[in-house]
Design an enzyme around this catalytic site. Structure first.
Site, PDB file in Angstrom:
ATOM      1  N   ARG A  57       0.960  -8.248  -7.580  1.00  0.00           N
ATOM      2  CA  ARG A  57       0.886  -7.041  -6.754  1.00  0.00           C
ATOM      3  C   ARG A  57      -0.499  -6.852  -6.125  1.00  0.00           C
ATOM      4  O   ARG A  57      -0.651  -6.161  -5.118  1.00  0.00           O
ATOM      5  CB  ARG A  57       1.260  -5.815  -7.593  1.00  0.00           C
ATOM      6  N   ASP A 183      -4.125   5.819  14.898  1.00  0.00           N
ATOM      7  CA  ASP A 183      -3.055   4.840  15.047  1.00  0.00           C
ATOM      8  C   ASP A 183      -3.443   3.956  16.231  1.00  0.00           C
ATOM      9  O   ASP A 183      -3.434   4.390  17.380  1.00  0.00           O
ATOM     10  CB  ASP A 183      -1.722   5.558  15.298  1.00  0.00           C
TER      11      ASP A 183
END
Ligand SMILES: *Cc1c(COP(=O)(O)O)cnc(C)c1O
Length: 400
Positions: A57, A183
């Site tokens: 992970r 963004d």
């Protein structure tokens, strides 16, 4: 523990361990796709005290290679990868905000970003106020409250392509001790470097230009310093991961990203200029085009245009616009963008939630100009306009 199949274990043991010994991988051009959950180490000491990767992970070789590329692209110290663009945006907000905090958000952000703020964040006791995307840094400063911890930008904004004055807002925020995120999907990180302009976190939907082939969903957040520490903390706490196969695809997309963008840019300017000359078009929302809203800021801060822009049509019935879009043969009717193919959507239905949305002269559509021959794209749109006229005034066209 070194298993050797020559050592005559029982077959059920051998079958479990064969093919695992070091196979002396030849050095290929690209990194291997390293799949894995468990990472085995040499000693208990390493297991308990290693600062390196001790579990899948944490990200394996393919992830590391992609993160390196993302840091280089966005001039960042650290990159974090998420299972979608939206997850990278919401993950960044979760990393930077706590109950009782407030964020200020540009009114023109990607719809699901706004939805997260007004639903999940609200449930967590985080409030949001919106501001007109063209706001000055001074006016935004006047909106700050003691609870304001984050300013959320997107430039140009989704669907309407409004530009934010990013450098001025980022400088104002940093002075006030407020974090900023943007963004940056539209520029793909190639045409705009938010961290160089003082923004704390640059977020991208890797789904779009970086992957570039409409076959992967992924997001990333890039940051340095304190913001990177906050992202790392949540990343360890929450457990986002992406598949190494997807990481590989994103990395492959990097290799053609600059070249694809050159073509997107050339074709976009050609198609946009043609559209500007058309009687059916009232206004182009295309910051790279002189005379468009936000053009001056775009020219100052950006080094190019990607393939996404808006077209305000002259007033026309909804059904005529639907007839036009439905008649297009190359422009696919579908959400998303950034792939090799051209796409179109009607944008008006998504603007209702906004607080500062100006009224346009007519219906708004959004085009993604892909890598096809631009002359074919223009011919496709020309045919679409015939259907627009046809559906708007059937008697007249029938009589011609
Ligand atoms: C598509 C998009 C996203 C979300 O990306 P997904 O991978 O689809 O979740 C975020 N921001 C912008 C501007 C987008 O266009």
């Amino acid at each position: 523990m070194d298993f050797r199949t020559s050592e005559h274990f029982q077959e059920d043991t051998t079958l479990l361990h064969t093919g695992r010994t070091e196979c002396g991988l030849p050095q290929t051009v690209n990194p291997p796709i390293q799949r894995g959950s468990t990472v085995v180490v040499k000693s208990v000491d390493e297991l308990l005290h290693s600062k390196g990767v001790t579990y899948g992970r944490h990200g394996l070789a393919t992830h590391e290679a992609l993160k390196r590329a993302l840091c280089d692209l966005e001039h960042a110290e650290k990159a974090f990868v998420y299972p979608s663009g939206l997850a990278s945006l919401t993950g960044t907000m979760l990393s930077l905000l706590e109950t009782g905090d407030e964020m200020l958000m540009a009114d023109s952000v990607y719809g699901p970003t706004r939805h997260f703020a007004t639903t999940a964040c609200k449930r967590l006791g985080i409030t949001t106020r919106f501001f007109a995307p063209a706001i000055s840094a001074d006016d935004l400063k006047a909106m700050l409250s003691p609870a304001t911890k984050l300013i959320v930008l997107e430039s140009p904004g989704s669907l309407t392509f409004d530009m934010n004055d990013v450098p001025a807002i980022a400088a104002m925020a940093r002075k006030a001790g407020v974090l900023t995120m943007i963004d940056n999907t539209w520029s793909a990180g190639v045409y705009f470097k938010p961290l160089d302009h003082g923004v704390d976190v640059s977020v991208q939907a890797i789904t779009k230009y970086i992957c570039g082939h409409s076959d992967v969903l992924m997001g990333a957040a890039m940051a340095s310093g304190k913001a990177a520490e906050l992202l790392q903390r949540s990343y360890d706490e929450i457990g986002w991961t992406i598949s190494p196969d997807d990481a590989y695809q994103a990395l492959r997309g990097f290799r053609t990203l600059p070249t694809r963008l050159i073509r997107h840019q050339e074709s976009t300017l050609k198609v946009a200029k043609w559209l500007k000359s058309r009687p059916e078009v009232a206004e182009l929302l295309c910051p790279a085009l002189p005379g468009s809203r936000g053009h001056e800021i775009w020219k100052r801060d950006f080094t190019g245009t990607s393939g996404l822009f808006g077209v305000v049509l002259k007033p026309a019935p909804e059904k005529a616009v639907a007839a036009m879009l439905g008649a297009l043969k190359i422009f696919g009717l579908g959400y998303s963008w950034g792939g090799y193919e051209s796409l179109v959507i009607p944008s008006d239905p998504q603007l209702d939630v906004r607080e500062f949305q100006p009224k346009y002269a007519g219906p708004l559509i959004r085009l993604h100009v892909g890598l096809e021959n631009p002359d074919d794209l223009i011919a496709d749109l020309e045919n679409g306009f015939r259907h627009l006229a046809n559906a708007a005034a059937p008697e007249k066209v029938a009589a011609e």
